[in-house]
Design a protein around this motif. Structure first.
Motif, PDB file in Angstrom:
ATOM      1  N   LYS A   7      21.901  16.646  -4.563  1.00  0.00           N
ATOM      2  CA  LYS A   7      21.209  16.194  -3.347  1.00  0.00           C
ATOM      3  C   LYS A   7      19.758  16.657  -3.340  1.00  0.00           C
ATOM      4  O   LYS A   7      18.863  15.901  -2.971  1.00  0.00           O
ATOM      5  N   ALA A   8      19.515  17.883  -3.751  1.00  0.00           N
ATOM      6  CA  ALA A   8      18.144  18.403  -3.794  1.00  0.00           C
ATOM      7  C   ALA A   8      17.308  17.633  -4.809  1.00  0.00           C
ATOM      8  O   ALA A   8      16.156  17.292  -4.553  1.00  0.00           O
ATOM      9  N   ALA A   9      17.903  17.332  -5.961  1.00  0.00           N
ATOM     10  CA  ALA A   9      17.174  16.576  -6.998  1.00  0.00           C
ATOM     11  C   ALA A   9      16.866  15.164  -6.512  1.00  0.00           C
ATOM     12  O   ALA A   9      15.773  14.650  -6.721  1.00  0.00           O
ATOM     13  N   LYS A  10      17.835  14.521  -5.855  1.00  0.00           N
ATOM     14  CA  LYS A  10      17.618  13.171  -5.342  1.00  0.00           C
ATOM     15  C   LYS A  10      16.539  13.166  -4.264  1.00  0.00           C
ATOM     16  O   LYS A  10      15.731  12.247  -4.191  1.00  0.00           O
ATOM     17  N   ALA A  11      16.526  14.176  -3.394  1.00  0.00           N
ATOM     18  CA  ALA A  11      15.500  14.264  -2.350  1.00  0.00           C
ATOM     19  C   ALA A  11      14.116  14.419  -2.969  1.00  0.00           C
ATOM     20  O   ALA A  11      13.143  13.835  -2.508  1.00  0.00           O
ATOM     21  N   ALA A  12      14.024  15.197  -4.048  1.00  0.00           N
ATOM     22  CA  ALA A  12      12.734  15.394  -4.722  1.00  0.00           C
ATOM     23  C   ALA A  12      12.285  14.105  -5.408  1.00  0.00           C
ATOM     24  O   ALA A  12      11.095  13.850  -5.544  1.00  0.00           O
ATOM     25  N   ASP A  13      13.224  13.263  -5.842  1.00  0.00           N
ATOM     26  CA  ASP A  13      12.893  12.002  -6.505  1.00  0.00           C
ATOM     27  C   ASP A  13      12.577  10.877  -5.528  1.00  0.00           C
ATOM     28  O   ASP A  13      12.076   9.840  -5.926  1.00  0.00           O
ATOM     29  N   LYS A  14      12.888  11.074  -4.246  1.00  0.00           N
ATOM     30  CA  LYS A  14      12.693  10.010  -3.254  1.00  0.00           C
ATOM     31  C   LYS A  14      11.199   9.829  -2.960  1.00  0.00           C
ATOM     32  O   LYS A  14      10.508  10.780  -2.622  1.00  0.00           O
ATOM     33  N   PRO A  15      10.701   8.596  -3.089  1.00  0.00           N
ATOM     34  CA  PRO A  15       9.292   8.354  -2.771  1.00  0.00           C
ATOM     35  C   PRO A  15       9.019   8.565  -1.282  1.00  0.00           C
ATOM     36  O   PRO A  15       9.891   8.323  -0.445  1.00  0.00           O
ATOM     37  N   GLU A  16       7.823   9.037  -0.955  1.00  0.00           N
ATOM     38  CA  GLU A  16       7.358   9.172   0.433  1.00  0.00           C
ATOM     39  C   GLU A  16       6.025   8.441   0.500  1.00  0.00           C
ATOM     40  O   GLU A  16       4.977   9.008   0.182  1.00  0.00           O
ATOM     41  N   LEU A  17       6.074   7.159   0.888  1.00  0.00           N
ATOM     42  CA  LEU A  17       4.909   6.292   0.801  1.00  0.00           C
ATOM     43  C   LEU A  17       4.194   6.128   2.138  1.00  0.00           C
ATOM     44  O   LEU A  17       4.831   6.059   3.191  1.00  0.00           O
ATOM     45  N   LYS A  18       2.865   6.034   2.048  1.00  0.00           N
ATOM     46  CA  LYS A  18       2.017   5.806   3.213  1.00  0.00           C
ATOM     47  C   LYS A  18       0.890   4.872   2.770  1.00  0.00           C
ATOM     48  O   LYS A  18       0.316   5.055   1.691  1.00  0.00           O
ATOM     49  N   VAL A  19       0.581   3.882   3.577  1.00  0.00           N
ATOM     50  CA  VAL A  19      -0.472   2.927   3.259  1.00  0.00           C
ATOM     51  C   VAL A  19      -1.685   3.209   4.142  1.00  0.00           C
ATOM     52  O   VAL A  19      -1.556   3.413   5.352  1.00  0.00           O
ATOM     53  N   ALA A  20      -2.865   3.216   3.522  1.00  0.00           N
ATOM     54  CA  ALA A  20      -4.104   3.490   4.255  1.00  0.00           C
ATOM     55  C   ALA A  20      -5.229   2.616   3.709  1.00  0.00           C
ATOM     56  O   ALA A  20      -5.138   2.080   2.601  1.00  0.00           O
ATOM     57  N   GLY A  21      -6.284   2.491   4.494  1.00  0.00           N
ATOM     58  CA  GLY A  21      -7.509   1.840   4.041  1.00  0.00           C
ATOM     59  C   GLY A  21      -7.398   0.351   3.798  1.00  0.00           C
ATOM     60  O   GLY A  21      -8.209  -0.218   3.069  1.00  0.00           O
ATOM     61  N   ALA A  22      -6.425  -0.314   4.414  1.00  0.00           N
ATOM     62  CA  ALA A  22      -6.231  -1.741   4.160  1.00  0.00           C
ATOM     63  C   ALA A  22      -7.382  -2.560   4.743  1.00  0.00           C
ATOM     64  O   ALA A  22      -7.855  -2.287   5.844  1.00  0.00           O
ATOM     65  N   PHE A  23      -7.818  -3.574   3.979  1.00  0.00           N
ATOM     66  CA  PHE A  23      -8.796  -4.534   4.499  1.00  0.00           C
ATOM     67  C   PHE A  23      -8.766  -5.809   3.674  1.00  0.00           C
ATOM     68  O   PHE A  23      -8.356  -5.811   2.520  1.00  0.00           O
ATOM     69  N   MET A  24      -9.209  -6.869   4.318  1.00  0.00           N
ATOM     70  CA  MET A  24      -9.368  -8.167   3.667  1.00  0.00           C
ATOM     71  C   MET A  24     -10.783  -8.619   3.968  1.00  0.00           C
ATOM     72  O   MET A  24     -11.141  -8.771   5.141  1.00  0.00           O
ATOM     73  N   PRO A  25     -11.609  -8.842   2.955  1.00  0.00           N
ATOM     74  CA  PRO A  25     -12.922  -9.418   3.228  1.00  0.00           C
ATOM     75  C   PRO A  25     -12.735 -10.853   3.746  1.00  0.00           C
ATOM     76  O   PRO A  25     -11.850 -11.570   3.263  1.00  0.00           O
ATOM     77  N   GLU A  26     -13.521 -11.244   4.733  1.00  0.00           N
ATOM     78  CA  GLU A  26     -13.406 -12.610   5.238  1.00  0.00           C
ATOM     79  C   GLU A  26     -13.578 -13.569   4.057  1.00  0.00           C
ATOM     80  O   GLU A  26     -14.577 -13.516   3.342  1.00  0.00           O
ATOM     81  N   PRO A  27     -12.577 -14.439   3.836  1.00  0.00           N
ATOM     82  CA  PRO A  27     -12.652 -15.309   2.665  1.00  0.00           C
ATOM     83  C   PRO A  27     -13.754 -16.354   2.796  1.00  0.00           C
ATOM     84  O   PRO A  27     -14.026 -16.846   3.887  1.00  0.00           O
TER      85      PRO A  27
ATOM     86  N   MET B 218      -8.063 -19.349  -0.622  1.00  0.00           N
ATOM     87  CA  MET B 218      -7.737 -18.054  -1.231  1.00  0.00           C
ATOM     88  C   MET B 218      -8.427 -16.910  -0.500  1.00  0.00           C
ATOM     89  O   MET B 218      -9.507 -17.081   0.058  1.00  0.00           O
ATOM     90  N   ALA B 219      -7.788 -15.738  -0.565  1.00  0.00           N
ATOM     91  CA  ALA B 219      -8.370 -14.510  -0.015  1.00  0.00           C
ATOM     92  C   ALA B 219      -7.871 -13.345  -0.858  1.00  0.00           C
ATOM     93  O   ALA B 219      -6.926 -13.473  -1.635  1.00  0.00           O
ATOM     94  N   SER B 220      -8.525 -12.209  -0.698  1.00  0.00           N
ATOM     95  CA  SER B 220      -8.100 -11.002  -1.417  1.00  0.00           C
ATOM     96  C   SER B 220      -7.793  -9.896  -0.414  1.00  0.00           C
ATOM     97  O   SER B 220      -8.239  -9.931   0.731  1.00  0.00           O
ATOM     98  N   GLY B 221      -7.036  -8.909  -0.855  1.00  0.00           N
ATOM     99  CA  GLY B 221      -6.669  -7.786   0.000  1.00  0.00           C
ATOM    100  C   GLY B 221      -6.662  -6.491  -0.775  1.00  0.00           C
ATOM    101  O   GLY B 221      -6.383  -6.478  -1.983  1.00  0.00           O
ATOM    102  N   PHE B 222      -6.976  -5.405  -0.052  1.00  0.00           N
ATOM    103  CA  PHE B 222      -7.118  -4.091  -0.670  1.00  0.00           C
ATOM    104  C   PHE B 222      -6.492  -3.026   0.220  1.00  0.00           C
ATOM    105  O   PHE B 222      -6.492  -3.149   1.445  1.00  0.00           O
ATOM    106  N   PHE B 223      -6.017  -1.939  -0.383  1.00  0.00           N
ATOM    107  CA  PHE B 223      -5.414  -0.815   0.332  1.00  0.00           C
ATOM    108  C   PHE B 223      -5.093   0.285  -0.668  1.00  0.00           C
ATOM    109  O   PHE B 223      -5.219   0.084  -1.876  1.00  0.00           O
ATOM    110  N   THR B 224      -4.641   1.428  -0.169  1.00  0.00           N
ATOM    111  CA  THR B 224      -4.176   2.522  -1.018  1.00  0.00           C
ATOM    112  C   THR B 224      -2.778   2.932  -0.570  1.00  0.00           C
ATOM    113  O   THR B 224      -2.534   3.098   0.627  1.00  0.00           O
TER     114      THR B 224
END
Length: 165
Positions: A32-52, A57-63
């Motif tokens: 259980k401890a090993a599986k918890a350490a392997d579990k991803p903890e994801l957060k998305v930041a800095g998202a933007f789309m330049p006005e196309p 077509m359009a593009s998108g960016f984030f981290t």
């Protein structure tokens, strides 16, 4: 007398083995401890789309920041486009990708001139000030819904100036 020593020694070894089998580090707890350490903890930041500039077509960016185990971004969906594809750019060559690795305790960055999303066959052209809803799909993690703000066509944030979403 020798028999007492042998019996006493055998009892001591048996007791030691029995106690070792009762330790807190059971295989279930370790797994259980090993599986918890392997579990991803994801957060998305800095998202933007330049006005196309194009209607189709359009593009998108984030981290994507990961404070856990490795994962993989496998696809992106959005109601604003018939298709959203993942692309990398190396030199002047843009190439569609099937997925992107999200490294353990690391980041996956989508930025101008590098990795990015392509929104193809837009159903409507987003304008500056709009927000575009997307869903990021991962190999291990649950999908993440992101509202991507549409910025000026020339918008290009400075590195490290991401805001959380």
């Amino acid at each position: 007398m020798k028999r007492r020593i042998l019996v006493g020694g055998a009892l001591a070894v048996t007791a030691g083995l029995a106690l070792a089998g009762c330790s807190d580090a059971s295989p279930d707890k370790a797994d259980k401890a090993a599986k918890a350490a392997d579990k991803p903890e994801l957060k998305v930041a800095g998202a933007f789309m330049p006005e196309p500039v194009m209607d189709t077509m359009a593009s998108g960016f984030f981290t994507v920041t990961n404070k856990g185990g490795a994962d993989k971004l496998t696809s992106v969906t959005s109601g604003i486009a018939k298709k959203v594809t993942l692309h990398s750019t190396k030199g002047n060559a843009m190439k569609e990708q099937k997925s992107f690795d999200v490294p353990a305790n690391g980041e996956l960055d989508f930025a101008r001139g590098a990795n990015h999303l392509m929104f193809e066959e837009l159903k409507q052209k987003p304008k500056q000030g709009d927000k575009v809803a997307v869903t990021l799909h991962f190999e291990k993690s649950d999908p993440i819904d992101v509202e991507i703000p549409v910025k000026a066509a020339t918008y290009n944030p400075k590195p490290g100036k991401h805001t959380s979403h």
